[in-house]
Write a protein that holds these residues in place. Structure first.
Motif, PDB file in Angstrom:
ATOM      1  N   GLU A   1       0.839  -1.203  -0.061  1.00  0.00           N
ATOM      2  CA  GLU A   1       0.659   0.037  -0.267  1.00  0.00           C
ATOM      3  C   GLU A   1       0.504   1.237   0.723  1.00  0.00           C
ATOM      4  O   GLU A   1       0.271   2.175  -0.013  1.00  0.00           O
ATOM      5  CB  GLU A   1      -0.848  -0.268   1.304  1.00  0.00           C
ATOM      6  N   ASP A   2       1.775   1.013   0.822  1.00  0.00           N
ATOM      7  CA  ASP A   2       2.555   2.429   0.871  1.00  0.00           C
ATOM      8  C   ASP A   2       4.016   1.901   0.596  1.00  0.00           C
ATOM      9  O   ASP A   2       4.951   2.169   1.441  1.00  0.00           O
ATOM     10  CB  ASP A   2       2.528   3.107   2.493  1.00  0.00           C
ATOM     11  N   LEU A   3       4.354   2.359  -0.798  1.00  0.00           N
ATOM     12  CA  LEU A   3       5.701   1.961  -1.340  1.00  0.00           C
ATOM     13  C   LEU A   3       6.629   3.637  -1.255  1.00  0.00           C
ATOM     14  O   LEU A   3       7.980   3.123  -1.315  1.00  0.00           O
ATOM     15  CB  LEU A   3       5.267   1.774  -2.571  1.00  0.00           C
ATOM     16  N   ASP A   4       6.149   4.604  -1.276  1.00  0.00           N
ATOM     17  CA  ASP A   4       7.083   5.258  -1.380  1.00  0.00           C
ATOM     18  C   ASP A   4       7.076   6.249   0.718  1.00  0.00           C
ATOM     19  O   ASP A   4       8.232   6.975   0.170  1.00  0.00           O
ATOM     20  CB  ASP A   4       6.161   7.125  -1.985  1.00  0.00           C
ATOM     21  N   GLY A   5       6.475   5.561   2.067  1.00  0.00           N
ATOM     22  CA  GLY A   5       6.584   6.353   2.683  1.00  0.00           C
ATOM     23  C   GLY A   5       7.434   5.563   3.581  1.00  0.00           C
ATOM     24  O   GLY A   5       8.488   6.537   4.584  1.00  0.00           O
ATOM     25  N   ALA A   6       8.637   4.911   3.423  1.00  0.00           N
ATOM     26  CA  ALA A   6       9.471   3.812   3.686  1.00  0.00           C
ATOM     27  C   ALA A   6      11.046   4.562   2.983  1.00  0.00           C
ATOM     28  O   ALA A   6      11.781   4.993   3.753  1.00  0.00           O
ATOM     29  CB  ALA A   6       9.798   2.628   3.668  1.00  0.00           C
ATOM     30  N   ALA A   7      10.691   5.041   1.391  1.00  0.00           N
ATOM     31  CA  ALA A   7      11.732   5.993   1.462  1.00  0.00           C
ATOM     32  C   ALA A   7      11.733   7.418   2.073  1.00  0.00           C
ATOM     33  O   ALA A   7      12.805   8.077   2.307  1.00  0.00           O
ATOM     34  CB  ALA A   7      11.621   5.883  -0.146  1.00  0.00           C
ATOM     35  N   VAL A   8      11.056   7.655   2.302  1.00  0.00           N
ATOM     36  CA  VAL A   8      10.826   9.810   3.117  1.00  0.00           C
ATOM     37  C   VAL A   8      10.703   9.187   4.259  1.00  0.00           C
ATOM     38  O   VAL A   8      12.045  10.508   4.447  1.00  0.00           O
ATOM     39  CB  VAL A   8       8.984   9.719   3.103  1.00  0.00           C
ATOM     40  N   ARG A   9      10.121   8.555   4.996  1.00  0.00           N
ATOM     41  CA  ARG A   9      11.306   8.278   6.318  1.00  0.00           C
ATOM     42  C   ARG A   9      12.910   8.264   6.418  1.00  0.00           C
ATOM     43  O   ARG A   9      12.820   8.491   7.298  1.00  0.00           O
ATOM     44  CB  ARG A   9      10.586   7.014   7.234  1.00  0.00           C
TER      45      ARG A   9
END
Length: 49
Positions: free
Chosen positions: A32-40
């Motif tokens: 669901e959240d593919l970009d969340g880890a990259a931003v964190r």
């Protein structure tokens, strides 16, 4: 030739297990959240100090 009697069902079972694992991961929202880890990773939270 007798080894194919064992190898073909084992290969089919492993393929089915992989497909089931993929479908389970889709249902539980693993993608669901593919970009969340990259931003964190890029956020500068000063937790060490």
């Amino acid at each position: 030739m007798n080894i194919l009697v064992f190898l073909i069902p084992i290969a089919l079972a492993l393929g089915l297990a992989g497909l089931c694992a993929f479908l389970w991961s889709l249902r539980t929202g693993q993608y669901e959240d593919l970009d969340g880890a990259a931003v964190r990773v890029l956020q500068d939270d000063d937790l060490a100090s």
